[in-house]
Design a protein around this motif. Structure first.
Motif, PDB file in Angstrom:
ATOM      1  N   THR A  92       0.820  -1.204   0.059  1.00 34.93           N
ATOM      2  CA  THR A  92       0.029   0.011  -0.194  1.00 34.93           C
ATOM      3  C   THR A  92       0.755   1.191  -0.086  1.00 34.93           C
ATOM      4  O   THR A  92       0.537   2.245  -0.721  1.00 34.93           O
ATOM      5  CB  THR A  92      -0.786  -0.099   1.147  1.00 34.93           C
ATOM      6  N   GLU A  93       2.029   1.364   0.810  1.00 33.74           N
ATOM      7  CA  GLU A  93       2.867   2.280   0.838  1.00 33.74           C
ATOM      8  C   GLU A  93       3.555   2.433  -0.430  1.00 33.74           C
ATOM      9  O   GLU A  93       3.601   3.740  -1.042  1.00 33.74           O
ATOM     10  CB  GLU A  93       4.018   2.077   2.089  1.00 33.74           C
ATOM     11  N   ALA A  94       3.919   1.538  -1.128  1.00 35.93           N
ATOM     12  CA  ALA A  94       4.570   1.398  -2.548  1.00 35.93           C
ATOM     13  C   ALA A  94       3.666   2.072  -3.547  1.00 35.93           C
ATOM     14  O   ALA A  94       3.955   2.958  -4.419  1.00 35.93           O
ATOM     15  CB  ALA A  94       5.017   0.021  -2.825  1.00 35.93           C
ATOM     16  N   TYR A  95       2.356   1.653  -3.546  1.00 37.89           N
ATOM     17  CA  TYR A  95       1.360   2.131  -4.414  1.00 37.89           C
ATOM     18  C   TYR A  95       1.236   3.685  -4.093  1.00 37.89           C
ATOM     19  O   TYR A  95       1.278   4.448  -5.199  1.00 37.89           O
ATOM     20  CB  TYR A  95      -0.029   1.477  -4.315  1.00 37.89           C
ATOM     21  N   GLU A  96       0.879   3.983  -2.939  1.00 38.21           N
ATOM     22  CA  GLU A  96       0.686   5.446  -2.712  1.00 38.21           C
ATOM     23  C   GLU A  96       1.803   6.183  -3.145  1.00 38.21           C
ATOM     24  O   GLU A  96       1.158   7.281  -3.707  1.00 38.21           O
ATOM     25  CB  GLU A  96       0.494   5.641  -1.064  1.00 38.21           C
ATOM     26  N   VAL A  97       3.108   5.996  -3.331  1.00 34.53           N
ATOM     27  CA  VAL A  97       4.258   6.737  -3.616  1.00 34.53           C
ATOM     28  C   VAL A  97       4.293   6.694  -5.213  1.00 34.53           C
ATOM     29  O   VAL A  97       4.310   7.773  -5.794  1.00 34.53           O
ATOM     30  CB  VAL A  97       5.627   6.423  -3.071  1.00 34.53           C
ATOM     31  N   LEU A  98       4.321   5.343  -5.774  1.00 34.49           N
ATOM     32  CA  LEU A  98       4.330   5.396  -7.369  1.00 34.49           C
ATOM     33  C   LEU A  98       2.937   5.785  -8.176  1.00 34.49           C
ATOM     34  O   LEU A  98       3.277   6.149  -9.327  1.00 34.49           O
ATOM     35  CB  LEU A  98       4.593   3.941  -7.317  1.00 34.49           C
ATOM     36  N   SER A  99       2.032   5.872  -7.535  1.00 31.57           N
ATOM     37  CA  SER A  99       0.636   6.387  -8.354  1.00 31.57           C
ATOM     38  C   SER A  99       0.385   7.775  -8.116  1.00 31.57           C
ATOM     39  O   SER A  99      -0.266   8.378  -8.730  1.00 31.57           O
ATOM     40  CB  SER A  99      -0.443   5.537  -7.701  1.00 31.57           C
ATOM     41  N   ASP A 100       1.474   8.599  -7.207  1.00 32.48           N
ATOM     42  CA  ASP A 100       1.539  10.033  -7.082  1.00 32.48           C
ATOM     43  C   ASP A 100       2.270  10.823  -7.961  1.00 32.48           C
ATOM     44  O   ASP A 100       3.603  10.284  -7.958  1.00 32.48           O
ATOM     45  CB  ASP A 100       1.793  10.097  -5.509  1.00 32.48           C
TER      46      ASP A 100
ATOM     47  N   PRO B 234       8.541  11.023  -8.688  1.00 33.09           N
ATOM     48  CA  PRO B 234       9.676  11.622  -9.510  1.00 33.09           C
ATOM     49  C   PRO B 234      10.685  12.104  -8.213  1.00 33.09           C
ATOM     50  O   PRO B 234      12.089  11.645  -8.434  1.00 33.09           O
ATOM     51  CB  PRO B 234       9.499  12.966 -10.026  1.00 33.09           C
ATOM     52  N   ILE B 235       9.921  12.518  -7.113  1.00 33.39           N
ATOM     53  CA  ILE B 235      11.218  12.633  -5.931  1.00 33.39           C
ATOM     54  C   ILE B 235      11.615  11.405  -5.312  1.00 33.39           C
ATOM     55  O   ILE B 235      12.957  10.963  -5.379  1.00 33.39           O
ATOM     56  CB  ILE B 235      10.460  13.287  -4.926  1.00 33.39           C
ATOM     57  N   TYR B 236      10.681  10.418  -5.396  1.00 31.78           N
ATOM     58  CA  TYR B 236      11.419   8.997  -5.112  1.00 31.78           C
ATOM     59  C   TYR B 236      12.226   8.475  -6.024  1.00 31.78           C
ATOM     60  O   TYR B 236      13.476   7.775  -5.823  1.00 31.78           O
ATOM     61  CB  TYR B 236      10.180   7.839  -4.828  1.00 31.78           C
ATOM     62  N   ASP B 237      12.100   8.580  -7.292  1.00 34.00           N
ATOM     63  CA  ASP B 237      12.980   8.046  -8.467  1.00 34.00           C
ATOM     64  C   ASP B 237      14.324   8.492  -8.196  1.00 34.00           C
ATOM     65  O   ASP B 237      15.371   8.063  -8.656  1.00 34.00           O
ATOM     66  CB  ASP B 237      12.225   8.193  -9.821  1.00 34.00           C
ATOM     67  N   GLN B 238      14.418  10.054  -7.986  1.00 28.49           N
ATOM     68  CA  GLN B 238      15.581  10.734  -7.735  1.00 28.49           C
ATOM     69  C   GLN B 238      16.499  10.502  -6.653  1.00 28.49           C
ATOM     70  O   GLN B 238      17.583  10.236  -6.489  1.00 28.49           O
ATOM     71  CB  GLN B 238      15.348  11.998  -8.158  1.00 28.49           C
TER      72      GLN B 238
END
Length: 390
Positions: free
Chosen positions: A60-68, A73-77
């Motif tokens: 759920t945590e992963a989905y919340e970030v990657l769908s936002d 983009p902040i997480y990717d960097q």
């Protein structure tokens, strides 16, 4: 203590790894991956399983970030560190995870999940966001799948259909109550028509099963319809299928569906046309297509040939000299009529040049003489498949 350390360690895993997707995955792939994990590890499907609960939180945590669009983009960097202080992500738990659970579980067959969790049946709203959802007294529309022949669809026809629908009860006139009966507030939903049920952290609103969403119950139900206000009846009706009807066409017959109750309107009967295939003709829009076999000599020298149309007329078409395999010949106004019959589509005849499998001696001699005169190339250059299709 060991469990807590394990959960914290899992929360630090790469979010793409958690969902099992590539870094460049689109939103549909992210949602699909999350759905799969959410179904597998949901706490209400794994009661008491702490590892499953931890994995559900992690997904759920992963989905919340990657769908936002802002967080991804902040997480990717910057990874997990870049999300600190933003809320959600990096151990954010459930606080933001369910802002669009209606989207996550609202389609693709996920109603079955909620039937398993809450006992099934009825509509539901997520987190109390839906309205009261009081059931309407209007009758439901009905669907009838009618199968007709190809020719009937093209030129129109009349069909008698038989179906069952709910009619107003003749004894109680649709009220559902016996003589002298009265309505009382439903004790289960307290007149709201819906009840709220909870399972884990989900709160689901469902139609009240006792009053069927009406908010009231009848103290003395009608004996004929058992309080429903409706009785099932067989019905027969003749309908007109318009000329040019295509597969999947809908024909609506007003007020032939289920009757309403307590003054509610009657639904419609929706006829869905299913057209059977024809052994010779195919359709594309208002145009018809068929194929006709011709001989080598007819293709080379040209010929006049007779064919039968869909409406059983005989017409003559001209095969031009030098006609090649697969050539389409167009015959105007021999296709599908428009609904107003103002004009028709066209008929396209595909030419199939047939090679003889058995030659008489006379045919063999003629072919040999033709071959000598033709002097065919014995070392032709290769061609692409596309050029042959042209």
């Amino acid at each position: 203590m060991c469990l807590q350390l394990s959960i914290e360690k899992m929360a630090k895993r790469d979010y793409y790894e958690v969902l099992g997707i590539e870094k460049g995955a689109d939103k549909d792939a992210i949602k699909k991956a999350y759905r799969k994990l959410a179904v597998k590890y949901h706490p209400d499907r794994n009661p008491g399983d702490k590892e499953a609960e931890a994995r559900f939180k992690e997904a759920t945590e992963a989905y919340e970030v990657l769908s936002d669009d802002e967080k991804r983009p902040i997480y990717d960097q910057y990874g997990h560190a870049g999300l600190e202080g933003m809320g959600g992500g990096a151990g954010g738990g459930y606080s933001h995870a369910f802002h669009d659970f209606s989207d996550i579980f609202g389609g693709g067959g996920f109603g079955d999940i909620f039937e398993n969790l809450f006992g099934g049946g009825g509509g539901f709203g997520f987190g109390g966001s839906s309205s009261r959802g009081r059931s309407s007294n209007d009758g439901a529309s009905l669907r009838y799948d009618l199968h007709i022949d190809f020719k009937e669809a093209i030129y129109g026809c009349k069909k008698e259909i038989n179906f069952k629908h709910d009619e107003q009860c003749p004894d109680c006139h649709g009220t559902g109550g016996a003589q002298g009966a009265s309505k009382k507030t439903c004790p289960d939903c307290r007149g709201m028509g819906q009840v709220r049920r909870s399972a884990g952290f989900f709160s689901v609103q469902q139609t009240c099963s006792r009053c069927s969403g009406k908010g009231t119950i009848i103290d003395k139900p009608c004996s004929k319809c058992r309080g429903t206000g409706l009785v099932s009846r067989q019905k027969s009706v003749t309908i007109t299928i318009p000329a040019g009807s295509d597969n999947g066409k809908r024909v609506a017959i007003p007020r032939m569906g289920n009757a309403g109750t307590d003054g509610g309107s009657t639904g419609d009967l929706i006829i869905i046309i299913n057209v059977r295939d024809h052994k010779c003709f195919e359709r594309s829009g208002n145009d018809l297509y068929c194929a006709v076999p011709i001989s080598i000599s007819q293709a080379a020298l040209g010929a006049d040939i007779s064919i039968r149309t869909l409406d059983d007329r005989t017409i003559t078409i001209k095969i031009p000299a030098g006609t090649s395999q697969g050539k389409l010949l167009r015959i105007k106004d021999e296709g599908v009529p428009n609904a107003d019959r103002s004009r028709k589509g066209d008929l396209y005849v595909k030419v199939i040049v047939q090679l003889p499998t058995k030659l008489t001696r006379q045919m063999q001699e003629a072919m040999q003489e033709y071959a000598r005169a033709e002097n065919p190339v014995t070392n032709p250059e290769l061609m692409t498949l596309d050029s042959l299709r042209d």
